[in-house]
Design an enzyme around this catalytic site. Structure first.
Site, mmCIF file in Angstrom:
data_model
loop_
_atom_site.group_PDB
_atom_site.id
_atom_site.type_symbol
_atom_site.label_atom_id
_atom_site.label_comp_id
_atom_site.label_asym_id
_atom_site.label_seq_id
_atom_site.Cartn_x
_atom_site.Cartn_y
_atom_site.Cartn_z
ATOM 1 C CE1 TYR A 299 -4.353 -0.165 -0.372
ATOM 2 C CE2 TYR A 299 -4.190 -1.909 1.268
ATOM 3 C CZ TYR A 299 -4.914 -1.233 0.295
ATOM 4 O OH TYR A 299 -6.184 -1.632 -0.015
ATOM 5 C CD GLU B 26 -3.823 4.060 0.235
ATOM 6 O OE1 GLU B 26 -2.745 3.512 0.575
ATOM 7 O OE2 GLU B 26 -4.947 3.576 0.439
ATOM 8 C CG ASP C 279 -8.003 9.978 -24.147
ATOM 9 O OD1 ASP C 279 -6.993 9.262 -24.305
ATOM 10 O OD2 ASP C 279 -9.074 9.537 -23.700
ATOM 11 C CB THR D 159 -4.433 3.538 -21.958
ATOM 12 O OG1 THR D 159 -4.328 3.612 -23.374
ATOM 13 C CG2 THR D 159 -5.860 3.784 -21.528
ATOM 14 C CE LYS E 61 -6.744 1.928 -25.849
ATOM 15 N NZ LYS E 61 -6.919 2.658 -24.613
ATOM 16 N NE ARG F 84 -6.533 -3.994 -19.907
ATOM 17 C CZ ARG F 84 -6.630 -4.021 -21.237
ATOM 18 N NH1 ARG F 84 -5.843 -4.802 -21.946
ATOM 19 N NH2 ARG F 84 -7.508 -3.278 -21.864
HETATM 20 N N1 DSN Z 1 -11.442 0.154 -25.298
HETATM 21 C C1 DSN Z 1 -10.548 1.091 -25.935
HETATM 22 C C2 DSN Z 1 -10.408 0.829 -27.398
HETATM 23 O O1 DSN Z 1 -10.544 -0.307 -27.812
HETATM 24 O O2 DSN Z 1 -10.136 1.738 -28.156
HETATM 25 C C3 DSN Z 1 -10.927 2.483 -25.655
HETATM 26 O O3 DSN Z 1 -11.029 2.664 -24.301
#
Ligand code: DSN
Length: 421
Positions: free
Chosen positions: A41, A43, A186, A212, A215, A221
């Protein structure tokens, strides 16, 4: 559970992974993700924690944040968001009041749920106005400027899940700032392409950048929020009259904790740090450029095969196919391609007459197959196999034959050869 994980491992190894938002992380990222960081933990922020024993976690989080700052050219990076939606939620919580007006790209036109979709928190608790693309599938910046001037939102979101072209971040920043709105980029989909210097960055134009990490950036993730400026002491309240624009790092950090989240996922933070370290290497720039070359090769093959691509092609890692002229729905295509071990997702196309659950198109992306080592010539084969599947959509025997070809090509590019289940 072990046998299910083995099944998923085999599925990833034996097929074309073409979901534009997915990728294969390195074994170093996997190792960090499965590490003892999960036991702790922590925080608070680096050096200012609410639990003891965080001397190593501070180093882990500090290194991940400093790599993010270097990679994206920003002053401040919060690497604690659990994932993309919580990261965007934190931006609303940091900068807006309940009911403030926000603008984002409509979901049907490639936008994201958290950019103001009516049934998402962002459309329920904020006054959401959505913008759309033109009938050509392209953002129309003049129309956007007019709409922003009329609506005067407090925050303008840029970014999408299914937009195959580049953004004019400079213009969007000017449009937002002319009405005193925050401009938030974003970059979840494009983060790896930006990090690899294959496409322009919103840094210097956007007030806040969210992304994120799993990707094109090829990490675990997770997510990050970036901005400029230095955070103030997290233990001292900001003065009531503090200018929010001059305190973005503090507002973002406090929105994450104690605003929304509890303990950071330290195993994920470590894995984000490893992925960012990989993205700082020169090879990653080659990877990012190859993703785009592969997308161009695949899109050209598909166009030659008579497919209709939204906006006529791609400048990034993904393409959106409108299947209307093929007499096939997105769901039917996703199912048939799945039988051939080709994984894609159904997707709405701009001005779709169908619904997101049963849309007219499919979305295809090249980040994962590029990680696997596929180049332009293999992407041509991928395009031909996709085309063949759609042409023979009702012929189980032919689809079985296509699956064999898919598996043979996959075998030439082994996935995780040192891992076994
Ligand atoms: N789920 C993502 C995507 O496939 O683009 C977006 O959050």
């Amino acid at each position: 559970m072990h046998s299910f994980l083995k099944g998923e491992f085999d599925r990833q190894r034996d097929g074309f992974e073409l979901i534009a938002s997915e990728n294969y992380v390195s074994t170093s990222v996997l190792e960090a993700l499965g590490s003892i960081g999960t036991n702790k933990y922590s925080e608070g922020m680096v050096g200012k924690r609410y639990y003891g024993g965080n001397e190593w976690i501070d180093k882990i989080e500090g290194l991940a944040a400093s790599r993010a700052k270097k990679l994206f050219g920003v002053d401040h990076a919060n690497v604690q968001p659990y994932s993309g939606s919580p990261a965007n939620q934190a931006v609303y919580f940091a900068l807006l009041n309940h009911g403030d007006k926000v603008m984002g790209l409509n979901l049907f036109f490639g936008g994201h749920l958290t950019h103001g979709w009516k049934i998402n928190f962002s459309g329920k608790y904020f006054d959401s106005v959505q913008y759309k693309t033109g009938t050509d599938g392209l953002l129309d910046y003049d129309a956007l400027e007019k709409q922003v001037k009329e609506e005067r939102p407090k925050l303008l979101f840029c970014g999408a899940t299914a937009y195959p072209r580049l953004y004019d971040y400079k213009r969007m920043g000017e449009i937002a700032h002319a009405v005193d709105a925050y401009f938030v980029a974003d970059i979840a989909h494009e983060a790896g392409l930006i990090a690899g210097k294959a496409i322009p960055s919103p840094a210097g134009h956007a007030d806040v950048i969210t992304t994120t990490t799993h990707k094109t950036l090829r990490g675990p993730r997770g997510a990050m929020i970036m901005c400029n400026g230095e955070p103030s002491n997290p233990l001292k309240p900001l003065p009531k009259d503090a200018d929010p624009r001059k305190n973005l790092p503090t507002l973002i950090d406090r929105a994450i904790f104690p605003g929304l989240q509890g303990g950071p996922h330290n195993h994920t933070t470590a894995a984000i740090g490893v992925a960012l370290g990989e993205a700082l290497r020169p090879e990653f720039q080659q990877y990012a450029k190859q993703i785009i070359r592969n997308a161009k090769s695949l899109s050209e093959t598909l166009i030659d095969e008579g497919f209709e691509l939204v906006s006529g092609g791609t400048d990034n890692h993904l393409m959106l196919i409108d299947l209307t002229n093929k007499g096939v729905t997105g769901q039917e295509a996703e199912d048939a391609l799945g039988l051939a071990n080709i994984t894609v997702n159904k997707n709405t196309v701009p001005w779709d007459k169908r619904t997101p659950y049963d849309p007219s198109g499919i979305r295809i992306g090249t980040p994962a197959l590029t990680t696997r080592g596929f180049k332009e010539s293999e992407m041509k084969q991928v395009g031909i196999l996709i085309s063949s599947t759609i042409r023979n959509i009702k012929d189980k025997e032919k689809i079985e034959g296509i699956k064999k070809s898919v598996m043979e090509l996959c075998e030439e590019f082994p996935l995780y050869p040192d891992l076994s289940y």
